[in-house]
Design a protein around this motif. Structure first.
Motif, PDB file in Angstrom:
ATOM      1  N   MET A  74       1.375   6.047 -14.947  1.00 65.16           N
ATOM      2  CA  MET A  74       2.165   6.636 -13.862  1.00 65.16           C
ATOM      3  C   MET A  74       1.661   8.038 -13.550  1.00 65.16           C
ATOM      4  O   MET A  74       1.506   8.865 -14.440  1.00 65.16           O
ATOM      5  CB  MET A  74       3.645   6.678 -14.234  1.00 65.16           C
TER       6      MET A  74
ATOM      7  N   PHE B  51       1.873   0.497 -17.682  1.00 66.76           N
ATOM      8  CA  PHE B  51       2.449   1.012 -16.446  1.00 66.76           C
ATOM      9  C   PHE B  51       2.969   2.431 -16.673  1.00 66.76           C
ATOM     10  O   PHE B  51       2.668   3.345 -15.906  1.00 66.76           O
ATOM     11  CB  PHE B  51       3.576   0.094 -15.955  1.00 66.76           C
ATOM     12  N   LEU B  52       3.709   2.620 -17.748  1.00 67.47           N
ATOM     13  CA  LEU B  52       4.245   3.941 -18.069  1.00 67.47           C
ATOM     14  C   LEU B  52       3.115   4.930 -18.346  1.00 67.47           C
ATOM     15  O   LEU B  52       3.147   6.070 -17.887  1.00 67.47           O
ATOM     16  CB  LEU B  52       5.180   3.847 -19.276  1.00 67.47           C
TER      17      LEU B  52
ATOM     18  N   THR C 160       4.871   4.227  -7.277  1.00 68.25           N
ATOM     19  CA  THR C 160       5.292   4.754  -8.578  1.00 68.25           C
ATOM     20  C   THR C 160       4.072   5.141  -9.409  1.00 68.25           C
ATOM     21  O   THR C 160       4.045   6.208 -10.031  1.00 68.25           O
ATOM     22  CB  THR C 160       6.141   3.710  -9.334  1.00 68.25           C
ATOM     23  N   LEU C 161       3.055   4.303  -9.417  1.00 69.66           N
ATOM     24  CA  LEU C 161       1.840   4.614 -10.162  1.00 69.66           C
ATOM     25  C   LEU C 161       1.135   5.842  -9.599  1.00 69.66           C
ATOM     26  O   LEU C 161       0.564   6.639 -10.328  1.00 69.66           O
ATOM     27  CB  LEU C 161       0.888   3.418 -10.161  1.00 69.66           C
TER      28      LEU C 161
ATOM     29  N   TRP D 236       5.733  -0.325  -6.512  1.00 72.67           N
ATOM     30  CA  TRP D 236       5.102  -0.076  -7.810  1.00 72.67           C
ATOM     31  C   TRP D 236       3.827   0.743  -7.654  1.00 72.67           C
ATOM     32  O   TRP D 236       3.529   1.607  -8.473  1.00 72.67           O
ATOM     33  CB  TRP D 236       4.815  -1.390  -8.524  1.00 72.67           C
TER      34      TRP D 236
ATOM     35  N   MET E 221      10.242   1.207 -12.258  1.00 69.18           N
ATOM     36  CA  MET E 221       9.362   0.517 -13.200  1.00 69.18           C
ATOM     37  C   MET E 221       9.501  -0.989 -12.974  1.00 69.18           C
ATOM     38  O   MET E 221      10.589  -1.471 -12.690  1.00 69.18           O
ATOM     39  CB  MET E 221       9.771   0.838 -14.639  1.00 69.18           C
TER      40      MET E 221
END
Length: 176
Positions: free
Chosen positions: A102, A98-99, A79-80, A76, A87
Motif C-alpha cells: 500500500m 496488499f498491506l 488503495t495500493l 483496490w 482492503m
C-alpha cells in the motif's frame, strides 16, 4: 473485432481484451490494454455497436454504472497507489502483500480481462507501476452467481521486477 477498435488505434497492432458479461450474454466488455495520461479505455457493446469511453481509475472506482468487478478492483488499485482505502476481503496471495505494498505504486501501466476457466467467471488484471522501474500485477478472479451477483474469490499480487516479465498482452509503458 477489428471494427470495434477505433481507427486511430488499429495501426498499433494491439487488440483489446473482449469478454462476454456473464450477467448478460448479449453484452460484451472491451478493455484497451494501454493506459495513456492516466486514462483507461473501456467499452461496452450491445449487438454490433461498441461504445468506448476514457476514464480515470479514480472515476472508475467511484462509478455507479461500472460493473462491480471493475469498480472494486479500481478501488483496490487506488488503495495500493495512495496507501488509503479499502482492503480486499478475499484470499490474497501471497498473504500480507496488499498491506505491504500500500502506497508503494505510482500509477497504472495497463489492464486486461479474460474469461475464467469455469463458466460465469472472469479474471481481471491490472499492471501497476512501482517506484524504480518495477511493477506489480494485481490479478483477481471473479465469479458470477445469478442469485447473489459478483464475488471475488482470489487475488494475487505479483511483483514484476522488470517489464520483460510483465503480462505479455499488456503493453507495459513504465516510462512516462
Amino acid at each position: 473485432m477489428v471494427e470495434g477498435v477505433p481507427a486511430r488505434w488499429r495501426h498499433l497492432g494491439i487488440l483489446p481484451s473482449v469478454i462476454t458479461d456473464p450477467a448478460d450474454p448479449y453484452r460484451t466488455w472491451w478493455f484497451w490494454p494501454r493506459v495513456r495520461q492516466d486514462r483507461v479505455w473501456f467499452a461496452v457493446s450491445q449487438d454490433q455497436h461498441v461504445s468506448w469511453q476514457a476514464t480515470t481509475v479514480q472515476a472508475l472506482a467511484q462509478s455507479s454504472t461500472a460493473s462491480l468487478p471493475l469498480r472494486v478492483t479500481a478501488q483496490w488499485v487506488m488503495t495500493l497507489e495512495t496507501g488509503r482505502g479499502v482492503m480486499p476481503a478475499m484470499e490474497m496471495e501471497p498473504t500480507g502483500t496488499f498491506l505491504a505494498d500500500m502506497g508503494a505504486l505510482t500509477g497504472v501501466a495497463g489492464w486486461m480481462a479474460s474469461m475464467g476457466s469455469t463458466p460465469h467467471s472472469l479474471v481481471l488484471t491490472w499492471g501497476l507501476r512501482g517506484r524504480v522501474h518495477t511493477g506489480l500485477r494485481l490479478v483477481t478472479l471473479w465469479r458470477w452467481r445469478p442469485q447473489s451477483g459478483w464475488h471475488c474469490t482470489l487475488g494475487v499480487l505479483q511483483s514484476e521486477p522488470s517489464t520483460a516479465l510483465a503480462v505479455p498482452s499488456i503493453p507495459w509503458d513504465l516510462q512516462r
